[in-house]
Design a protein around this motif. Sequence first.
Motif, PDB file in Angstrom:
ATOM      1  N   ASP A 154      -2.246   2.276   6.654  1.00 35.45           N
ATOM      2  CA  ASP A 154      -0.733   2.735   6.700  1.00 35.45           C
ATOM      3  C   ASP A 154       0.484   2.282   6.367  1.00 35.45           C
ATOM      4  O   ASP A 154       0.400   2.942   5.212  1.00 35.45           O
ATOM      5  N   GLY A 155       1.210   1.792   7.254  1.00 33.13           N
ATOM      6  CA  GLY A 155       2.339   1.197   6.094  1.00 33.13           C
ATOM      7  C   GLY A 155       3.572   2.150   6.333  1.00 33.13           C
ATOM      8  O   GLY A 155       3.491   2.647   6.467  1.00 33.13           O
ATOM      9  N   ALA A 185       0.629   4.277  -3.140  1.00 27.99           N
ATOM     10  CA  ALA A 185       0.021   5.787  -2.095  1.00 27.99           C
ATOM     11  C   ALA A 185      -0.069   4.742  -0.349  1.00 27.99           C
ATOM     12  O   ALA A 185      -0.533   4.710  -0.821  1.00 27.99           O
ATOM     13  N   GLY A 186       0.530   5.250   0.511  1.00 26.19           N
ATOM     14  CA  GLY A 186       0.402   5.275   1.640  1.00 26.19           C
ATOM     15  C   GLY A 186       0.246   6.563   2.791  1.00 26.19           C
ATOM     16  O   GLY A 186       0.143   7.435   2.495  1.00 26.19           O
ATOM     17  N   GLN A 187      -0.081   6.106   3.562  1.00 25.68           N
ATOM     18  CA  GLN A 187      -0.344   6.819   4.687  1.00 25.68           C
ATOM     19  C   GLN A 187      -1.997   7.601   4.771  1.00 25.68           C
ATOM     20  O   GLN A 187      -1.423   8.838   5.239  1.00 25.68           O
ATOM     21  N   MET A 188      -2.269   7.353   3.939  1.00 32.00           N
ATOM     22  CA  MET A 188      -4.038   7.716   3.383  1.00 32.00           C
ATOM     23  C   MET A 188      -5.030   7.771   4.213  1.00 32.00           C
ATOM     24  O   MET A 188      -6.008   6.952   4.291  1.00 32.00           O
ATOM     25  N   LYS A 189      -4.808   8.445   5.819  1.00 29.96           N
ATOM     26  CA  LYS A 189      -6.084   7.614   6.647  1.00 29.96           C
ATOM     27  C   LYS A 189      -7.690   8.526   6.281  1.00 29.96           C
ATOM     28  O   LYS A 189      -7.424   9.712   5.793  1.00 29.96           O
ATOM     29  N   GLY A 190      -8.682   7.170   6.329  1.00 30.04           N
ATOM     30  CA  GLY A 190      -9.132   7.940   6.197  1.00 30.04           C
ATOM     31  C   GLY A 190     -10.204   7.833   4.595  1.00 30.04           C
ATOM     32  O   GLY A 190     -11.100   7.034   4.315  1.00 30.04           O
ATOM     33  N   GLY A 209      -0.836  11.752   1.369  1.00 23.35           N
ATOM     34  CA  GLY A 209       0.486  10.874   2.286  1.00 23.35           C
ATOM     35  C   GLY A 209       1.751  10.498   1.757  1.00 23.35           C
ATOM     36  O   GLY A 209       2.033  12.322   1.816  1.00 23.35           O
ATOM     37  N   LEU A 210       1.799   9.465   1.358  1.00 25.92           N
ATOM     38  CA  LEU A 210       3.442   9.690   0.799  1.00 25.92           C
ATOM     39  C   LEU A 210       3.250   8.515  -0.189  1.00 25.92           C
ATOM     40  O   LEU A 210       3.081   8.012   0.048  1.00 25.92           O
ATOM     41  N   SER A 211       4.614   8.884  -0.914  1.00 28.47           N
ATOM     42  CA  SER A 211       4.871   7.914  -1.822  1.00 28.47           C
ATOM     43  C   SER A 211       5.673   7.214  -1.731  1.00 28.47           C
ATOM     44  O   SER A 211       6.637   7.078  -1.060  1.00 28.47           O
ATOM     45  N   PHE A 212       4.844   5.451  -1.766  1.00 24.99           N
ATOM     46  CA  PHE A 212       5.454   4.484  -1.203  1.00 24.99           C
ATOM     47  C   PHE A 212       6.154   3.582  -2.913  1.00 24.99           C
ATOM     48  O   PHE A 212       7.336   2.695  -2.785  1.00 24.99           O
ATOM     49  N   ASN A 213       5.893   4.133  -4.422  1.00 27.95           N
ATOM     50  CA  ASN A 213       6.212   3.815  -4.989  1.00 27.95           C
ATOM     51  C   ASN A 213       5.781   4.264  -6.147  1.00 27.95           C
ATOM     52  O   ASN A 213       4.382   4.832  -6.672  1.00 27.95           O
ATOM     53  N   ASP A 214       6.628   4.468  -7.392  1.00 27.82           N
ATOM     54  CA  ASP A 214       6.728   5.494  -8.561  1.00 27.82           C
ATOM     55  C   ASP A 214       5.451   5.040  -9.095  1.00 27.82           C
ATOM     56  O   ASP A 214       5.021   4.469  -9.116  1.00 27.82           O
ATOM     57  N   VAL A 251       4.697  -3.665   0.691  1.00 27.93           N
ATOM     58  CA  VAL A 251       5.019  -2.527  -1.019  1.00 27.93           C
ATOM     59  C   VAL A 251       6.381  -2.730  -1.096  1.00 27.93           C
ATOM     60  O   VAL A 251       6.816  -2.538  -2.532  1.00 27.93           O
ATOM     61  N   ILE A 252       7.005  -3.754  -0.930  1.00 26.96           N
ATOM     62  CA  ILE A 252       8.746  -4.336  -1.254  1.00 26.96           C
ATOM     63  C   ILE A 252       7.747  -5.052  -2.784  1.00 26.96           C
ATOM     64  O   ILE A 252       8.315  -4.809  -3.779  1.00 26.96           O
ATOM     65  N   VAL A 253       7.013  -5.613  -2.328  1.00 22.78           N
ATOM     66  CA  VAL A 253       6.373  -6.537  -3.569  1.00 22.78           C
ATOM     67  C   VAL A 253       5.648  -5.774  -4.428  1.00 22.78           C
ATOM     68  O   VAL A 253       5.836  -6.343  -5.830  1.00 22.78           O
ATOM     69  N   ALA A 254       4.837  -5.093  -3.687  1.00 23.16           N
ATOM     70  CA  ALA A 254       3.829  -4.413  -4.905  1.00 23.16           C
ATOM     71  C   ALA A 254       5.262  -3.396  -6.057  1.00 23.16           C
ATOM     72  O   ALA A 254       5.105  -3.320  -7.267  1.00 23.16           O
ATOM     73  N   ARG A 255       6.082  -3.076  -5.193  1.00 25.71           N
ATOM     74  CA  ARG A 255       6.988  -2.332  -5.817  1.00 25.71           C
ATOM     75  C   ARG A 255       7.792  -3.561  -7.178  1.00 25.71           C
ATOM     76  O   ARG A 255       8.237  -3.022  -8.259  1.00 25.71           O
ATOM     77  N   ALA A 256       7.933  -4.805  -6.589  1.00 24.61           N
ATOM     78  CA  ALA A 256       8.295  -5.733  -7.870  1.00 24.61           C
ATOM     79  C   ALA A 256       7.071  -5.528  -8.856  1.00 24.61           C
ATOM     80  O   ALA A 256       7.805  -6.220  -9.845  1.00 24.61           O
TER      81      ALA A 256
END
Length: 756
Positions: free
Chosen positions: A361-362, A380-385, A185-190, A369-374
């Motif tokens: 989603d997200g 990892a997002g957009q992990m459909k299924g 999917g997409l990387s939302f936080n390293d 995600v901002i809170v998780a980053r903090a």
Amino acid sequence: MRDTAVGPRVLLKRLRELMQEPLEPQERLDRIVRDIASNMVAEVCSLYVLRADSVLELYATEGLNPNAVHLAQLRLGQGLVGTIAASARPLNLSNAQEHPAFAYLPETGEEIYNSFLGVPVLRAGRTLGVLVVQNKTMRHYRDDEVEALETTAMVIAEMIATGDLARLTRPGLELDLRRPVSFTGLSFNDGVGLGHVVLHEPRIVVTNLFNEDSEEEVRRLEASLGSLRLSIDDMLERRDVAFEGEHRQVLEAYRMFANDRGWVRRLEEAIRNGLTAEAAVEKVQSDMRARMLHMTDPYLRERMSDFDDLANRLLRQLMGRGPEDVAASLPKDAIIVARSMGAAELLDYPRDKLRGLVLEDGTATSHVVIVARAMGIPVAGQMKGAVSMAENGDAIIVDGEEGAIHLRPQSDLEAAYAEKVRFRARRQEVYRELRKKPSTTRDGVQVDLLMNAGLAVDLPQLAEAGAAGIGLFRTELQFMVASTFPRAEAQEKLYRDVLEAARGKPVTFRTIDIGGDKVLPYFKGAIQEENPALGWRAIRLTLDRPGLLRTQIRALLKASGGRELKLMLPMVTELGEIAQAREIIDREVRHLSRFAHHLPTSLKLGAMLEVPSLLFQLDELMKAVDFVSVGSNDLFQFVMAVDRGNTQLANRFDTLSAPFLRVLKQIADAGARNHTPVTLCGELAGKPISAMALIGLGFRSISMSPASIGPVKAMLTELPLEELKAFFADNLMAPAQGLPMRALLQAFADDRSIPL
């Protein structure tokens, strides 16, 4: 042959006895199929189990050639059994050989059987196998026989899920339930996280399958349904913002399902066939989920998650379990897997046990995600299924660098990621060594690297990350995690704790920024809006509800006694809003002075630059405030007309595009021209490549999540700023060869060995 079989209750009672006997797995299966055949007056009963290689293997049979067990195989979609597994729907045929999908397996000797009833073995909507009965005479099996076989299949599904059949699997093969699966999917936080799955909305595992008293179970079901309906009605009657718009539509869907007689009738029928109320809910939920998964209508598929949530709520009602029970049983290396969730919900989990977050989603700028980053956890997002394929306790790897997850990973992949984690730990050690080094470019220009925070639990990271201070303290997080408005005393205590933890380093408090997608369930004054992001939120809301702002200002003034107070206003659109807020602040200062309260030594008022209208009054803005802070998340959203929560647009527009960088350059130049400090505190500051761009554009103060400070500082110390300024002079207005600015910046860094 008798035309009436013994009822399903008798069969379930026999199965319960078999489950309790100390039998080897194969013997238990053999006796189960024998009892099913006897009960249903069938000449054949066979169980096929789905393997990880998408092959259905015959695991037990009564009536077919016993030597075919563990040898007879059908691919997913092949033959009648494969068709049932692929479609997750039963087949009831009086002449099986006439069906176009019929496939003859010579080793089984089944060609003499005509009538055929096969049902999928389902768990949480996933097909784990197929259960079949057959007869020589041509007959159409009755509905109660289909129901009995489906109920039995549910019991077998639990056997498979518990791992009982793993010992029967040949070396090198695995059952489908344990199949390794990866999602991209997409990387939302390293970051990289290794741990075990915790489903945010967990499927309730029903262990008590068989009832002793059907009428009592029906009464329990009716009572729980009544409580569920009342709770939904109560939520719908509340007029607060949490249940308007899409939230209200979801609840309306819940109410429709909760009052659906067809659903309730199926639940009652499953109970009267011998299941407990909980097992009946799980069976009907699994059946419906399997059917909805194969629907092509996107609206109906979307309703599947509504139905799942409703069924889970009903199960929790029946079992008397709440979210707190989940938190209590959390593993020490929990990775939360969710369709979506709010920032406050993430903060409910014990922070010391979280290793990662997976979202179906997200977007990268979603508040969770901002809170998780903090919190410094990979996302990892957009992990459909991912939710339907995961089970609580499954091993999982979250790769926040590549935007990928690996469920039930194989040992070699797990070992490779363990080494990757060790490598990252060594790199973190390098970052730690940079903490006490000056935050300067290679040619000696000072850049302040600040951190974003929002709760007391963030404060230890101020020293650990080596931040120069807190560039953005999101005061609304305290409101978002509370069940009622935090009292003035609680606010004052938090703000004082923050200032004391900062040990003299600067702290910039942003006044409460609620509204839009930051929902307070207990706030009764909100209104329904078609576009909340552009509506009644942040400074607009607090100026209209001055009591809320006055309480916060008073708490901040009292907490800052004897220290400097830096205060900034969110989502300012015009300078008049700053003047109104200043009047409220001055009034609170006069009030506290009258009662001889210890006041701040100085008070600096700033504004968030998030709304494009301020771009056309930059010089006036710089003169009206003591400092400016650019909120790049919202500014980019409004400049580019990109809803930051819209997953369809999440990666369509680049934050490092030339037009947006030119906007940022205008802001930095205006700050320098008017001698007004300018900080950028959006997500742009947290990536080395975009932080490099900001510094080249003229920003000398940027604020980010604590985990980002090390990588950004490593970039900064290797950055030849004069060369970067020359690069922008050549490329900002006319990028070389028409290339994207991101590619040009990457090439600039690569040519000079700048670590990004």
